[in-house]
Design a protein around this motif. Structure first.
Motif, PDB file in Angstrom:
ATOM      1  N   GLN A 105       0.838  -1.212   0.000  1.00 49.49           N
ATOM      2  CA  GLN A 105       0.000   0.000   0.000  1.00 49.49           C
ATOM      3  C   GLN A 105       0.868   1.255   0.000  1.00 49.49           C
ATOM      4  O   GLN A 105       0.586   2.211  -0.719  1.00 49.49           O
ATOM      5  CB  GLN A 105      -0.929   0.014   1.208  1.00 49.49           C
ATOM      6  N   ALA A 106       1.901   1.262   0.828  1.00 51.22           N
ATOM      7  CA  ALA A 106       2.784   2.430   0.914  1.00 51.22           C
ATOM      8  C   ALA A 106       3.532   2.642  -0.402  1.00 51.22           C
ATOM      9  O   ALA A 106       3.647   3.772  -0.890  1.00 51.22           O
ATOM     10  CB  ALA A 106       3.769   2.263   2.070  1.00 51.22           C
ATOM     11  N   ILE A 107       4.017   1.562  -0.988  1.00 55.88           N
ATOM     12  CA  ILE A 107       4.722   1.653  -2.269  1.00 55.88           C
ATOM     13  C   ILE A 107       3.782   2.167  -3.352  1.00 55.88           C
ATOM     14  O   ILE A 107       4.146   3.045  -4.148  1.00 55.88           O
ATOM     15  CB  ILE A 107       5.318   0.278  -2.650  1.00 55.88           C
ATOM     16  N   GLN A 108       2.561   1.651  -3.367  1.00 59.13           N
ATOM     17  CA  GLN A 108       1.591   2.082  -4.368  1.00 59.13           C
ATOM     18  C   GLN A 108       1.237   3.556  -4.202  1.00 59.13           C
ATOM     19  O   GLN A 108       1.104   4.284  -5.186  1.00 59.13           O
ATOM     20  CB  GLN A 108       0.319   1.223  -4.307  1.00 59.13           C
ATOM     21  N   ALA A 109       1.110   4.009  -2.958  1.00 58.01           N
ATOM     22  CA  ALA A 109       0.802   5.430  -2.709  1.00 58.01           C
ATOM     23  C   ALA A 109       1.893   6.320  -3.283  1.00 58.01           C
ATOM     24  O   ALA A 109       1.612   7.356  -3.895  1.00 58.01           O
ATOM     25  CB  ALA A 109       0.633   5.682  -1.212  1.00 58.01           C
ATOM     26  N   CYS A 110       3.149   5.917  -3.123  1.00 56.44           N
ATOM     27  CA  CYS A 110       4.261   6.705  -3.669  1.00 56.44           C
ATOM     28  C   CYS A 110       4.271   6.650  -5.191  1.00 56.44           C
ATOM     29  O   CYS A 110       4.516   7.669  -5.847  1.00 56.44           O
ATOM     30  CB  CYS A 110       5.583   6.208  -3.098  1.00 56.44           C
ATOM     31  N   ASP A 112       1.669   6.182  -7.153  1.00 57.12           N
ATOM     32  CA  ASP A 112       0.524   6.950  -7.647  1.00 57.12           C
ATOM     33  C   ASP A 112       0.826   8.447  -7.684  1.00 57.12           C
ATOM     34  O   ASP A 112       0.360   9.158  -8.578  1.00 57.12           O
ATOM     35  CB  ASP A 112      -0.711   6.706  -6.772  1.00 57.12           C
ATOM     36  N   ARG A 113       1.554   8.937  -6.710  1.00 58.94           N
ATOM     37  CA  ARG A 113       1.881  10.375  -6.627  1.00 58.94           C
ATOM     38  C   ARG A 113       3.218  10.709  -7.262  1.00 58.94           C
ATOM     39  O   ARG A 113       3.660  11.858  -7.205  1.00 58.94           O
ATOM     40  CB  ARG A 113       1.877  10.830  -5.161  1.00 58.94           C
ATOM     41  N   LYS A 114       3.882   9.696  -7.811  1.00 56.69           N
ATOM     42  CA  LYS A 114       5.172   9.878  -8.475  1.00 56.69           C
ATOM     43  C   LYS A 114       6.213  10.529  -7.560  1.00 56.69           C
ATOM     44  O   LYS A 114       6.929  11.446  -7.960  1.00 56.69           O
ATOM     45  CB  LYS A 114       5.009  10.659  -9.771  1.00 56.69           C
ATOM     46  N   VAL A 115       6.259  10.038  -6.312  1.00 56.25           N
ATOM     47  CA  VAL A 115       7.291  10.486  -5.381  1.00 56.25           C
ATOM     48  C   VAL A 115       8.260   9.333  -5.135  1.00 56.25           C
ATOM     49  O   VAL A 115       7.894   8.164  -5.216  1.00 56.25           O
ATOM     50  CB  VAL A 115       6.701  11.010  -4.039  1.00 56.25           C
ATOM     51  N   THR A 116       9.488   9.683  -4.852  1.00 56.48           N
ATOM     52  CA  THR A 116      10.522   8.684  -4.609  1.00 56.48           C
ATOM     53  C   THR A 116      10.392   8.133  -3.201  1.00 56.48           C
ATOM     54  O   THR A 116      10.216   8.881  -2.242  1.00 56.48           O
ATOM     55  CB  THR A 116      11.913   9.316  -4.794  1.00 56.48           C
ATOM     56  N   LEU A 117      10.525   6.826  -3.079  1.00 54.40           N
ATOM     57  CA  LEU A 117      10.530   6.139  -1.790  1.00 54.40           C
ATOM     58  C   LEU A 117      11.831   5.359  -1.690  1.00 54.40           C
ATOM     59  O   LEU A 117      12.185   4.611  -2.594  1.00 54.40           O
ATOM     60  CB  LEU A 117       9.341   5.179  -1.694  1.00 54.40           C
ATOM     61  N   MET A 118      12.540   5.565  -0.591  1.00 58.72           N
ATOM     62  CA  MET A 118      13.789   4.841  -0.365  1.00 58.72           C
ATOM     63  C   MET A 118      13.782   4.296   1.053  1.00 58.72           C
ATOM     64  O   MET A 118      13.410   5.001   1.984  1.00 58.72           O
ATOM     65  CB  MET A 118      14.989   5.758  -0.552  1.00 58.72           C
ATOM     66  N   VAL A 119      14.184   3.051   1.186  1.00 60.85           N
ATOM     67  CA  VAL A 119      14.324   2.451   2.509  1.00 60.85           C
ATOM     68  C   VAL A 119      15.811   2.322   2.783  1.00 60.85           C
ATOM     69  O   VAL A 119      16.550   1.735   1.986  1.00 60.85           O
ATOM     70  CB  VAL A 119      13.631   1.073   2.589  1.00 60.85           C
ATOM     71  N   GLY A 120      16.247   2.910   3.878  1.00 59.78           N
ATOM     72  CA  GLY A 120      17.669   2.924   4.195  1.00 59.78           C
ATOM     73  C   GLY A 120      18.113   1.684   4.937  1.00 59.78           C
ATOM     74  O   GLY A 120      17.420   1.181   5.813  1.00 59.78           O
ATOM     75  N   TYR A 121      19.258   1.192   4.559  1.00 60.78           N
ATOM     76  CA  TYR A 121      19.900   0.089   5.270  1.00 60.78           C
ATOM     77  C   TYR A 121      21.290   0.573   5.619  1.00 60.78           C
ATOM     78  O   TYR A 121      22.182   0.626   4.776  1.00 60.78           O
ATOM     79  CB  TYR A 121      19.949  -1.176   4.412  1.00 60.78           C
ATOM     80  N   ASN A 122      21.449   0.985   6.854  1.00 58.42           N
ATOM     81  CA  ASN A 122      22.656   1.697   7.248  1.00 58.42           C
ATOM     82  C   ASN A 122      23.916   0.840   7.344  1.00 58.42           C
ATOM     83  O   ASN A 122      24.994   1.378   7.515  1.00 58.42           O
ATOM     84  CB  ASN A 122      22.427   2.426   8.568  1.00 58.42           C
ATOM     85  N   TRP A 123      23.833  -0.465   7.216  1.00 61.53           N
ATOM     86  CA  TRP A 123      25.021  -1.304   7.343  1.00 61.53           C
ATOM     87  C   TRP A 123      25.555  -1.778   6.002  1.00 61.53           C
ATOM     88  O   TRP A 123      26.513  -2.519   5.942  1.00 61.53           O
ATOM     89  CB  TRP A 123      24.709  -2.512   8.225  1.00 61.53           C
ATOM     90  N   ARG A 124      24.970  -1.350   4.897  1.00 59.30           N
ATOM     91  CA  ARG A 124      25.375  -1.908   3.612  1.00 59.30           C
ATOM     92  C   ARG A 124      26.803  -1.544   3.216  1.00 59.30           C
ATOM     93  O   ARG A 124      27.391  -2.204   2.368  1.00 59.30           O
ATOM     94  CB  ARG A 124      24.394  -1.502   2.527  1.00 59.30           C
ATOM     95  N   TYR A 125      27.376  -0.508   3.812  1.00 56.69           N
ATOM     96  CA  TYR A 125      28.741  -0.128   3.470  1.00 56.69           C
ATOM     97  C   TYR A 125      29.763  -0.600   4.498  1.00 56.69           C
ATOM     98  O   TYR A 125      30.926  -0.237   4.414  1.00 56.69           O
ATOM     99  CB  TYR A 125      28.830   1.389   3.291  1.00 56.69           C
ATOM    100  N   GLN A 126      29.349  -1.406   5.437  1.00 60.66           N
ATOM    101  CA  GLN A 126      30.280  -1.961   6.414  1.00 60.66           C
ATOM    102  C   GLN A 126      31.320  -2.812   5.684  1.00 60.66           C
ATOM    103  O   GLN A 126      30.974  -3.589   4.792  1.00 60.66           O
ATOM    104  CB  GLN A 126      29.522  -2.834   7.420  1.00 60.66           C
ATOM    105  N   PRO A 127      32.596  -2.695   6.044  1.00 57.76           N
ATOM    106  CA  PRO A 127      33.630  -3.484   5.359  1.00 57.76           C
ATOM    107  C   PRO A 127      33.341  -4.991   5.345  1.00 57.76           C
ATOM    108  O   PRO A 127      33.563  -5.649   4.331  1.00 57.76           O
ATOM    109  CB  PRO A 127      34.902  -3.165   6.148  1.00 57.76           C
ATOM    110  N   ALA A 128      32.838  -5.533   6.431  1.00 60.06           N
ATOM    111  CA  ALA A 128      32.551  -6.968   6.473  1.00 60.06           C
ATOM    112  C   ALA A 128      31.463  -7.340   5.463  1.00 60.06           C
ATOM    113  O   ALA A 128      31.572  -8.361   4.770  1.00 60.06           O
ATOM    114  CB  ALA A 128      32.124  -7.384   7.876  1.00 60.06           C
ATOM    115  N   LEU A 129      30.432  -6.526   5.344  1.00 63.97           N
ATOM    116  CA  LEU A 129      29.384  -6.813   4.369  1.00 63.97           C
ATOM    117  C   LEU A 129      29.873  -6.607   2.946  1.00 63.97           C
ATOM    118  O   LEU A 129      29.499  -7.352   2.039  1.00 63.97           O
ATOM    119  CB  LEU A 129      28.147  -5.966   4.649  1.00 63.97           C
TER     120      LEU A 129
END
Length: 174
Positions: A105-110, A112-129
């Motif tokens: 529903q949230a994705i569809q709302a964005c 429909d209104r042509k707004v950008t939706l981004m979900v942050g994952y703050n560990w993706r740049y960790q050296p181990a990952l």
């Protein structure tokens, strides 16, 4: 320039630093919304933006292009949909929502209104990952069916206890 409002600044003596927009040539934090206005007012003044507790007012502000949701994940779906209806782009901390249906529903709302939706994952740049992602594990491990991770280290020591299980004592010897 994208003017973003951070929604939920965190708790403690000094609120958390907003994710996108704080130190960028392309975006800036221009307002904040939090339940603890009195605790965050000095921080807002230091960073140069007003602090309020009125999410609807943030969404109605024509000078704000986007919202950064650092709120509890139980509120994300409704807040994303409200932001989309207001024409605001959304950066949402993970976890995104509590169910697949609310996420859709949230994705569809964005959409429909042509707004950008981004979900942050703050560990993706960790050296181990980064090391894990750099390998093509298919040839070394076979078909990967499940991956499990463990969050541990010095940061865990400061986390509040949420169960009746006592904390482990440090194994470090003097």
């Amino acid at each position: 320039m994208i003017n973003a409002a951070i929604v939920a600044l965190g708790v403690g003596p000094k609120p958390r630093q907003p994710h996108p927009g704080q130190e960028s040539e392309k975006s800036a934090s221009s307002a904040a919304c939090t339940r603890s206005v009195d605790k965050a007012r000095a921080y807002g003044a230091e960073k140069g933006f007003p602090v309020s507790s009125d999410y609807a007012a943030i969404l109605a502000d024509r000078n704000i292009d986007a919202v950064v949701l650092a709120t509890p994940h139980s509120a994300h779906a409704e807040q994303v949909m409200q932001a989309a209806r207001a024409g605001k782009h959304v950066f949402c901390e993970k976890p995104f929502t509590l169910s697949r249906a609310s996420a859709e529903q949230a994705i569809q709302a964005c959409a429909d209104r042509k707004v950008t939706l981004m979900v942050g994952y703050n560990w993706r740049y960790q050296p181990a990952l980064q090391e894990v992602f750099a390998h093509d594990w298919r040839w070394r491990l076979g078909r990967v069916l499940h991956v499990e991770g463990n969050f541990n280290g010095r940061a865990c020591i400061a986390m509040p206890r949420t169960t009746g299980v006592p904390r482990a004592r440090s194994a470090r010897r003097g």
